[in-house]
Write an enzyme that holds these catalytic residues in place. Structure first.
Site, PDB file in Angstrom:
ATOM      1  N   LYS A  53       0.843  -1.203   0.000  1.00 10.12           N
ATOM      2  CA  LYS A  53       0.000   0.000   0.000  1.00 10.12           C
ATOM      3  C   LYS A  53       0.874   1.247   0.000  1.00 10.12           C
ATOM      4  O   LYS A  53       0.603   2.210  -0.717  1.00 10.12           O
ATOM      5  CB  LYS A  53      -0.948  -0.024   1.208  1.00 10.12           C
ATOM      6  CG  LYS A  53      -2.088  -1.015   1.017  1.00 10.12           C
ATOM      7  CD  LYS A  53      -2.864  -1.302   2.280  1.00 10.12           C
ATOM      8  CE  LYS A  53      -3.883  -2.426   2.000  1.00 10.12           C
ATOM      9  NZ  LYS A  53      -4.579  -2.909   3.178  1.00 10.12           N
ATOM     10  N   GLN A  97      -4.873  -1.607   9.333  1.00  5.81           N
ATOM     11  CA  GLN A  97      -4.752  -2.928   8.730  1.00  5.81           C
ATOM     12  C   GLN A  97      -5.372  -3.989   9.652  1.00  5.81           C
ATOM     13  O   GLN A  97      -5.069  -4.049  10.841  1.00  5.81           O
ATOM     14  CB  GLN A  97      -3.257  -3.239   8.481  1.00  5.81           C
ATOM     15  CG  GLN A  97      -3.006  -4.544   7.778  1.00  5.81           C
ATOM     16  CD  GLN A  97      -3.563  -4.569   6.354  1.00  5.81           C
ATOM     17  OE1 GLN A  97      -3.395  -3.633   5.587  1.00  5.81           O
ATOM     18  NE2 GLN A  97      -4.235  -5.651   6.004  1.00  5.81           N
ATOM     19  N   ASP A 120     -11.075   2.917   3.913  1.00  5.64           N
ATOM     20  CA  ASP A 120     -11.505   1.544   3.629  1.00  5.64           C
ATOM     21  C   ASP A 120     -13.011   1.422   3.426  1.00  5.64           C
ATOM     22  O   ASP A 120     -13.497   0.377   2.993  1.00  5.64           O
ATOM     23  CB  ASP A 120     -11.089   0.633   4.798  1.00  5.64           C
ATOM     24  CG  ASP A 120      -9.847  -0.186   4.471  1.00  5.64           C
ATOM     25  OD1 ASP A 120      -9.577  -0.387   3.277  1.00  5.64           O
ATOM     26  OD2 ASP A 120      -9.180  -0.632   5.413  1.00  5.64           O
TER      27      ASP A 120
END
Ligand code: NDP
Length: 281
Positions: A53, A97, A120
Site C-alpha cells: 500500500k 490494517q 476503507d
C-alpha cells in the site's frame, strides 16, 4: 473461450489517472493527498499488504504516514492515535490494517475513524450511505469489482447478478453496488441449497467465498461474466480463486484470473478513496 479481464492492467490505468489528479490537486490547490497506514503487531501477511500500500501511494504521489505499533498495544493507545490522525489536516485517509490483536476490538477502532477519512469504507456511516444509494467512501474490493465490470464494458443494468458470499467487506457491499447499478441481485451463502442452480442463472457472477475452486465451470450459464474475488492457497502453495478457472473459461464470456484479477484493484481503489477525500476537503 472467455475474454480475460486483466485486473493488473486496469489497476495500472487507474493509478496513472490518479497520478495526474494528484499533480493537478497539488498545482491548483497546493494539496498533497495523505494516507495514514496503521499496523498493529507483526503479522507477516499484514506487513506485506502494508508495504504494498505504501509503495502504491508513492507511485501516484500520495504521502503515506506509517504507524507501526507493537502487538501488545492497548485499545486506548490505538484510539488515541486515531484521534490524532482524525485531527491532522495532512491526513486525508486512515487505514487500520486488519486483523487486529485480540485485546483490541476491531469494530470500536473502525468506528473511531472519522467517516470523512474512512479510506476503507468500513465505517457504519459509510456503509449506511452505500445502502441508501448515496455512497461516500466505498469499500475498496467491491468498488474494484464494479470498476472492472465498468471498464470491461459490462453494464449490470437489467442483468441477473449472483454474489456468492455475504461478508461485510465483500459480499454485502458488492451486492448493494450491483443493485444500485440496476442488476437483479441474488446473494448466496453457506446455507444456500443447490448453489450450482443459483449460480446457473447468473449473467454476472461474483464469487467471494474463500474456498479454492468451489464453483465449477459446468455450473455457469453460457456467456456469464465471472468476477472471482477469492484468494486461496492450494496445498502446493499456489494462489487460486473460488472459481475453477480452467473449466469456467470454457463457458464464460469474460473472467478474472487469480492472481491478477480483483487483487490489484483493491489497492487502486484505496488510493482513489484517498484522492477523493483530499479533493472533497
Ligand atoms: P468471509 O469468510 O468473511 O465470507 C465468506 C462467505 O462465503 C460467507 O458469507 C460464507 O457464508 C460464504 N460461504 C462459505 N462457504 C460457502 C459455500 N460452500 N457455499 C456458499 N457460500 C459459502 O470471506 P471474505 O468475504 O472476507 O473473503 C472471501 C474471499 O475473498 C477470500 O478468499 C478472501 O481471501 C478474498 N478476498 C480478496 C480480496 C482481494 O483484494 N482480492 C479482499 C478481500 C477478500 P456464511 O455467511 O453463511 O458463513
Amino acid at each position: 473461450m472467455a475474454m480475460i479481464i486483466d485486473g493488473k492492467a486496469v489497476a495500472q490505468q487507474i493509478r496513472d489517472e490518479l497520478r495526474l489528479e494528484v499533480e493537478l490537486l497539488q498545482r491548483t490547490h497546493g494539496v498533497r493527498p495523505g494516507l495514514a497506514v496503521v499496523l498493529v503487531g507483526d503479522d507477516p501477511a499484514s506487513q506485506v499488504y502494508v508495504r504494498n500500500k505504501k509503495r502504491a501511494c508513492a507511485e501516484v504521489g500520495i504521502v503515506s504516514f506509517s504507524h507501526e505499533l507493537a502487538a501488545d498495544t492497548s485499545e486506548t493507545a490505538l484510539l488515541a492515535l486515531i484521534d490524532r490522525l482524525n485531527a491532522d489536516p495532512a491526513v486525508h485517509g486512515i487505514l487500520v490494517q486488519l486483523p487486529l490483536p485480540r485485546q483490541v476490538r476491531g469494530s470500536v477502532v473502525l468506528e473511531r475513524i472519522s467517516p470523512a477519512k474512512d479510506a476503507d469504507g468500513f465505517h457504519p456511516c459509510n456503509v449506511g450511505l452505500l445502502a441508501t444509494g448515496t455512497p461516500s467512501f466505498r469499500p475498496c474490493t467491491p468498488w474494484g469489482v464494479m470498476e472492472l465490470l465498468r471498464r470491461s464494458g459490462v453494464d449490470p443494468a437489467g442483468k441477473r447478478a449472483v454474489v456468492v458470499g455475504r461478508s461485510n467487506i465483500v459480499g454485502k457491499p458488492v451486492a448493494m453496488m450491483l443493485l444500485a447499478a440496476h442488476a437483479t441481485v441474488t446473494v448466496a451463502h453457506s446455507r444456500t441449497p443447490d448453489l450450482a442452480a443459483v449460480v446457473g442463472v447468473a449473467d454476472i457472477l461474483v464469487a467471494a467465498v474463500g474456498q479454492a475452486r468451489l464453483i465449477h465451470g459446468s455450473w455457469l450459464k453460457e456467456g456469464a461474466v465471472v468476477i472471482d474475488v477469492g484468494m486461496n492457497r492450494t496445498l502446493d502453495g499456489q494462489l487460486c480463486g473460488d472459481v475453477d478457472f480452467d473449466s469456467a473459461r470454457e463457458r464464460a464470456a469474460a473472467i478474472t484470473p487469480v492472481p491478477g484479477g480483483v487483487g490489484p484493484m483493491t489497492i487502486a481503489m484505496l488510493l482513489k478513496n484517498t484522492v477523493e477525500a483530499a479533493k472533497s476537503r
